[in-house]
Design a protein around this motif. Sequence first.
Motif, mmCIF file in Angstrom:
data_model
loop_
_atom_site.group_PDB
_atom_site.id
_atom_site.type_symbol
_atom_site.label_atom_id
_atom_site.label_comp_id
_atom_site.label_asym_id
_atom_site.label_seq_id
_atom_site.Cartn_x
_atom_site.Cartn_y
_atom_site.Cartn_z
ATOM 1 N N ASP A 190 -6.170 -0.301 2.317
ATOM 2 C CA ASP A 190 -6.457 0.984 1.682
ATOM 3 C C ASP A 190 -5.737 2.116 2.406
ATOM 4 O OD1 ASP A 190 -7.703 2.792 -0.022
ATOM 5 O OD2 ASP A 190 -9.284 3.154 1.431
ATOM 6 N N ALA A 191 -5.787 2.095 3.743
ATOM 7 C CA ALA A 191 -5.063 3.120 4.498
ATOM 8 C C ALA A 191 -3.572 3.000 4.264
ATOM 9 C CB ALA A 191 -5.382 3.000 5.978
ATOM 10 N N LEU A 192 -3.079 1.757 4.193
ATOM 11 C CA LEU A 192 -1.635 1.571 3.976
ATOM 12 C C LEU A 192 -1.180 2.164 2.652
ATOM 13 C CD1 LEU A 192 -0.782 -2.005 5.261
ATOM 14 C CD2 LEU A 192 0.170 0.153 5.975
ATOM 15 N N THR A 193 -2.010 2.044 1.604
ATOM 16 C CA THR A 193 -1.593 2.619 0.329
ATOM 17 C C THR A 193 -1.447 4.131 0.432
ATOM 18 O OG1 THR A 193 -3.864 2.786 -0.436
ATOM 19 C CG2 THR A 193 -2.658 0.823 -1.048
ATOM 20 N N ILE A 250 -0.748 5.834 3.119
ATOM 21 C CA ILE A 250 0.466 6.103 3.898
ATOM 22 C C ILE A 250 1.696 5.916 3.017
ATOM 23 C CG2 ILE A 250 1.824 5.327 5.860
ATOM 24 C CD1 ILE A 250 -0.726 4.537 7.234
ATOM 25 N N THR A 251 1.661 4.888 2.151
ATOM 26 C CA THR A 251 2.821 4.631 1.293
ATOM 27 C C THR A 251 3.077 5.781 0.337
ATOM 28 O OG1 THR A 251 2.192 2.326 1.383
ATOM 29 C CG2 THR A 251 3.857 2.938 -0.209
ATOM 30 N N VAL A 252 1.991 6.349 -0.229
ATOM 31 C CA VAL A 252 2.174 7.484 -1.134
ATOM 32 C C VAL A 252 2.870 8.630 -0.406
ATOM 33 C CG1 VAL A 252 1.000 9.209 -2.510
ATOM 34 C CG2 VAL A 252 0.230 6.873 -2.588
ATOM 35 N N ALA A 253 2.395 8.944 0.803
ATOM 36 C CA ALA A 253 3.014 10.026 1.565
ATOM 37 C C ALA A 253 4.474 9.710 1.850
ATOM 38 C CB ALA A 253 2.258 10.249 2.863
ATOM 39 N N LEU A 254 4.751 8.443 2.218
ATOM 40 C CA LEU A 254 6.134 8.061 2.531
ATOM 41 C C LEU A 254 7.045 8.210 1.323
ATOM 42 C CD1 LEU A 254 6.304 4.911 4.796
ATOM 43 C CD2 LEU A 254 7.315 7.143 5.123
ATOM 44 N N MET A 255 6.506 7.844 0.116
ATOM 45 C CA MET A 255 7.347 7.960 -1.071
ATOM 46 C C MET A 255 7.748 9.401 -1.312
ATOM 47 S SD MET A 255 5.742 5.469 -3.862
ATOM 48 C CE MET A 255 5.933 3.727 -3.784
ATOM 49 N N VAL A 256 6.784 10.332 -1.130
ATOM 50 C CA VAL A 256 7.119 11.740 -1.343
ATOM 51 C C VAL A 256 8.162 12.191 -0.331
ATOM 52 C CG1 VAL A 256 6.192 14.058 -1.375
ATOM 53 C CG2 VAL A 256 4.897 12.218 -2.364
ATOM 54 N N VAL A 302 1.944 7.558 -9.829
ATOM 55 C CA VAL A 302 1.492 6.331 -10.493
ATOM 56 C C VAL A 302 0.960 5.342 -9.459
ATOM 57 C CG1 VAL A 302 2.245 4.372 -11.849
ATOM 58 C CG2 VAL A 302 3.001 6.633 -12.443
ATOM 59 N N TYR A 303 1.653 5.240 -8.321
ATOM 60 C CA TYR A 303 1.201 4.316 -7.290
ATOM 61 C C TYR A 303 -0.169 4.722 -6.754
ATOM 62 C CZ TYR A 303 1.105 1.326 -3.295
ATOM 63 O OH TYR A 303 0.720 0.392 -2.394
ATOM 64 N N ALA A 304 -0.401 6.051 -6.598
ATOM 65 C CA ALA A 304 -1.705 6.502 -6.112
ATOM 66 C C ALA A 304 -2.801 6.086 -7.086
ATOM 67 C CB ALA A 304 -1.705 8.015 -5.917
ATOM 68 N N LEU A 351 -0.605 18.289 -7.366
ATOM 69 C CA LEU A 351 -1.365 17.344 -8.187
ATOM 70 C C LEU A 351 -1.600 16.038 -7.423
ATOM 71 C CD1 LEU A 351 -2.495 17.095 -11.071
ATOM 72 C CD2 LEU A 351 -0.447 15.829 -11.624
ATOM 73 N N ILE A 352 -0.537 15.488 -6.810
ATOM 74 C CA ILE A 352 -0.693 14.232 -6.064
ATOM 75 C C ILE A 352 -1.663 14.426 -4.905
ATOM 76 C CG2 ILE A 352 0.495 12.478 -4.733
ATOM 77 C CD1 ILE A 352 3.005 13.134 -6.223
ATOM 78 N N ALA A 353 -1.504 15.543 -4.170
ATOM 79 C CA ALA A 353 -2.348 15.766 -2.995
ATOM 80 C C ALA A 353 -3.807 15.887 -3.401
ATOM 81 C CB ALA A 353 -1.888 17.033 -2.267
ATOM 82 N N VAL A 354 -4.087 16.635 -4.478
ATOM 83 C CA VAL A 354 -5.481 16.800 -4.895
ATOM 84 C C VAL A 354 -6.042 15.477 -5.394
ATOM 85 C CG1 VAL A 354 -6.957 17.911 -6.596
ATOM 86 C CG2 VAL A 354 -5.318 19.246 -5.353
ATOM 87 N N PHE A 355 -5.190 14.699 -6.068
ATOM 88 C CA PHE A 355 -5.660 13.392 -6.519
ATOM 89 C C PHE A 355 -6.071 12.527 -5.334
ATOM 90 C CE2 PHE A 355 -5.134 9.022 -7.843
ATOM 91 C CZ PHE A 355 -5.868 9.022 -9.008
ATOM 92 N N ILE A 356 -5.245 12.513 -4.290
ATOM 93 C CA ILE A 356 -5.593 11.724 -3.097
ATOM 94 C C ILE A 356 -6.868 12.255 -2.474
ATOM 95 C CG2 ILE A 356 -4.872 11.337 -0.729
ATOM 96 C CD1 ILE A 356 -2.184 10.739 -1.681
#
Lengths: 84, 167, 120
Positions: A36-39, A41-47, A64-66, C70-75
């Motif tokens: 769960d933590a890795l996902t 981190i992955t979202v942040a890395l993609m951005v 979409v990945y989030a 949007l992404i940040a608030v979703f997270i």
Amino acid sequence: MTFWIVCSGIVLVAVFLATVRAIAGPTVSDRLVAVDALTTITVALMVILGFIYGREIYLDVALVYAVLAFMGVLIVARYMEGGL
Amino acid sequence: MTAGNVSKYVYTAIILFLLWIVLTSTFFWEEILAGLVLSAMVAAMGYSLFTDKGLGNFSPKRLAYFLVYIPVFLWDVIKANLDVAYRVLSPKMPIKPGIVEIHTDLKSDIAKLGLANSITLTPGTLTLDIDDDRLFIHWIYVRTTDIKEASEEIGGKFERYMKVIFE
Amino acid sequence: MNFYTVLEYIGMFLVFVGALFLFLGALGIFRLPDVYNRLQAGTKATTLGAFGAIIGIGLMRPEWLPKAILIAVFILMTNPISSHALARASYRRGIKLWDRSVVDRYGPYLREKEEKEGKR
């Protein structure tokens, strides 16, 4: 450029630590927590990657990945609880 | 306290249209038109599930409380993270974990969800389960096991905001 | 030093802080003793880390800002929910608290509830 290498290095160490926990974790829950933590981190890395390559499409991929990762973790948690 | 169908429908359509604008981030009139049509259609399908209060969510008092709530909440998230950093980095790991029970006065589901999320992201606490007005909280450093004191210390501040924003 | 340069420096700062918190979250998952404590560190630190990094990128490229927010608030909204689901599932699956935990009010509640449902 050095700045990005430093940031990526820090995040890489984070990925490494979480992966160690995902492999070593004594119970299923430990592994799931690490994944769960890795996902996240992955979202942040993609951005961040999207910024470095200058491609806006990476933001959509991250969004979409989030969404998918969130649903995936929820489903696996329900399955673990025994009430899918 | 639920709103009429028209109010619910309009509220849902507005939110969906704003989402469309953010996701496409263009201002060609074709895109805007497509967004209007699509959000009107999707809102017709889902408005009864999407909201309870409809346009009541846009009342000035709620918006004002919400705007005040954002910095309060973000500041607490930052404090929570400094707390985590301290506990993780110090070699002795000063933790004393346990599960405590707290009570809440909130009634609606969405308000309870907001309260539980706020509790999870603030210092040292994690919501485990909710049953009516009983919340079970995993506390990384238990200071009190008394239900009243724990309720005030963990959830009191957020409850006041949630009551206005969501109820 | 114009406005965009200032925004870029703020963005860089946020990205750096975000990366640092992502690291701290992973370290917490690595070090802390049981599932629930790991969840605590993991959820909080990675949420703020990702939030900071994404908003920072949004500030460095102002035309990306709406989508980044949007992404940040979703997270920010979904991470607590998934951690709550994980914690509850682990507890109901019978994963024990750390042996030096001081209090557990949830176990008695679950047993009480089971008895009630058994009687019905």
